[in-house]
Design a protein around this motif. Structure first.
Motif, short mmCIF file in Angstrom:
data_model
loop_
_atom_site.label_atom_id
_atom_site.label_comp_id
_atom_site.label_asym_id
_atom_site.label_seq_id
_atom_site.Cartn_x
_atom_site.Cartn_y
_atom_site.Cartn_z
N UNK A 1 4.12 6.53 1.22
CA UNK A 1 3.38 7.23 0.16
C UNK A 1 2.59 6.25 -0.69
N UNK A 2 3.12 5.05 -0.85
CA UNK A 2 2.46 4.03 -1.65
C UNK A 2 2.56 2.69 -0.93
N UNK A 3 1.52 1.88 -1.11
CA UNK A 3 1.53 0.55 -0.51
C UNK A 3 0.68 -0.37 -1.37
N UNK A 4 1.25 -1.52 -1.70
CA UNK A 4 0.52 -2.55 -2.44
C UNK A 4 0.49 -3.80 -1.58
N UNK A 5 -0.71 -4.32 -1.32
CA UNK A 5 -0.84 -5.54 -0.53
C UNK A 5 -1.86 -6.44 -1.18
N UNK A 6 -1.91 -7.67 -0.71
CA UNK A 6 -2.94 -8.59 -1.19
C UNK A 6 -4.11 -8.57 -0.20
N UNK A 7 -5.28 -8.94 -0.71
CA UNK A 7 -6.45 -8.94 0.17
C UNK A 7 -6.20 -9.89 1.34
N UNK A 8 -6.80 -9.52 2.45
CA UNK A 8 -6.70 -10.24 3.72
C UNK A 8 -5.39 -9.94 4.47
N UNK A 9 -4.48 -9.20 3.84
CA UNK A 9 -3.29 -8.78 4.57
C UNK A 9 -3.60 -7.56 5.43
N UNK A 10 -2.66 -7.21 6.28
CA UNK A 10 -2.80 -6.03 7.14
C UNK A 10 -1.90 -4.92 6.64
N UNK A 11 -2.28 -3.69 6.98
CA UNK A 11 -1.47 -2.54 6.57
C UNK A 11 -1.67 -1.43 7.60
N UNK A 12 -0.65 -0.62 7.79
CA UNK A 12 -0.73 0.51 8.72
C UNK A 12 -0.17 1.76 8.08
N UNK A 13 -0.82 2.88 8.37
CA UNK A 13 -0.39 4.17 7.86
C UNK A 13 -0.07 5.06 9.04
N UNK A 14 0.91 5.93 8.84
CA UNK A 14 1.36 6.82 9.92
C UNK A 14 1.17 8.27 9.51
N UNK A 15 0.83 9.10 10.48
CA UNK A 15 0.63 10.53 10.23
C UNK A 15 1.23 11.34 11.37
N UNK A 16 1.96 12.38 11.01
CA UNK A 16 2.47 13.34 11.98
C UNK A 16 1.90 14.71 11.64
N UNK A 17 1.03 15.27 12.46
CA UNK A 17 0.37 16.54 12.12
C UNK A 17 1.30 17.73 12.31
#
Lengths: 114, 116
Positions: free
Chosen positions: B9-25
């Motif tokens: 629901x929430x994600x805090x990262x620093x620039x140049x880092x990677x992040x992934x989001x997941x979705x189940x329809x």
């Protein structure tokens, strides 16, 4: 050019009063659909009401109705007897038959005062 | 009927880092959408899947964003590397199909990303 225009960035309305949120659109397609969504502070988009371009009557869903004026290209949302829980962002969106993407307006922030 | 699920629901990262989001329809929904919603704006479509094929990714910044929908069900959106301007809410939506003017999209709760 803006395809969907919502001219009211924010509105304050007294509880139990009716409120009209404005939406104008621009399209040359004869077939299109207009949608209104509500987005509370929790973030989820909630579908409210739909109006097709060929629909003869204005759409209604409970306390929500859509004032569709095709010649003026406007599709205003009317909320009757507003409630505190109606406080949210409201978005108008359009889908054209030539492009099935939803095109969104910038939204109107509605605050209901007790 | 279960709605569209998203995590985190929430994600805090620093620039140049990677992040992934997941979705189940919603079960049975063939079409899946990823939107980016910057504060004070309406959603912007990033990518649209029909089953596991891409229908529209014209607004996806492909140098840093990628998305996949394995087996036509769940989907993952990745950002690598993240920039400050990627701070936004990422909304996932699904619908039964897409080839119709009336096509109600059902939205998940969104993932709020903050890039520092």
């Amino acid at each position: 050019a803006q395809k969907i225009t919502q001219t009211q960035p924010g509105m304050f309305v007294q509880e139990k009063e009716a409120v009209t949120l404005d939406c104008t659109y621009d399209t040359s397609d004869p077939s299109y659909g207009l949608f209104w969504y509500k987005q509370p502070s929790s973030g989820e988009m909630i579908f409210l009401i739909y109006q097709g371009s060929y629909d003869q009557q204005n759409a209604t869903e409970g306390r929500y109705s859509l004032n569709f004026q095709k010649a003026r290209k406007s599709a205003n949302l009317v909320i009757s007897a507003s409630q505190l829980g109606d406080s949210a962002m409201y978005f108008c969106a359009m889908r054209e038959v030539t492009n099935y993407q939803l095109i969104w307006g910038a939204g109107t922030k509605l605050i209901i005062k007790p | 009927e279960a709605g569209v699920a998203q995590s985190p629901r929430y994600k805090i990262i620093e620039k140049r880092q990677s992040v992934a989001f997941w979705c189940n329809p919603i079960s049975g929904h063939a079409t899946l959408y990823w939107y980016q919603q910057i504060l004070g704006q309406g959603p912007k479509l990033l990518i649209q899947f029909q089953n596991n094929g891409v229908v529209d990714d014209s607004q996806l910044p492909k140098d840093r964003f990628s998305a996949e929908r394995l087996k036509g069900v769940d989907s993952t959106l990745k950002i690598q590397p993240a920039k400050l301007e990627d701070s936004a809410v990422y909304l996932c939506a699904s619908s039964l199909a897409w080839g119709a003017v009336y096509n109600e999209q059902f939205f998940g709760p969104g993932t709020r990303l903050t890039v520092l």
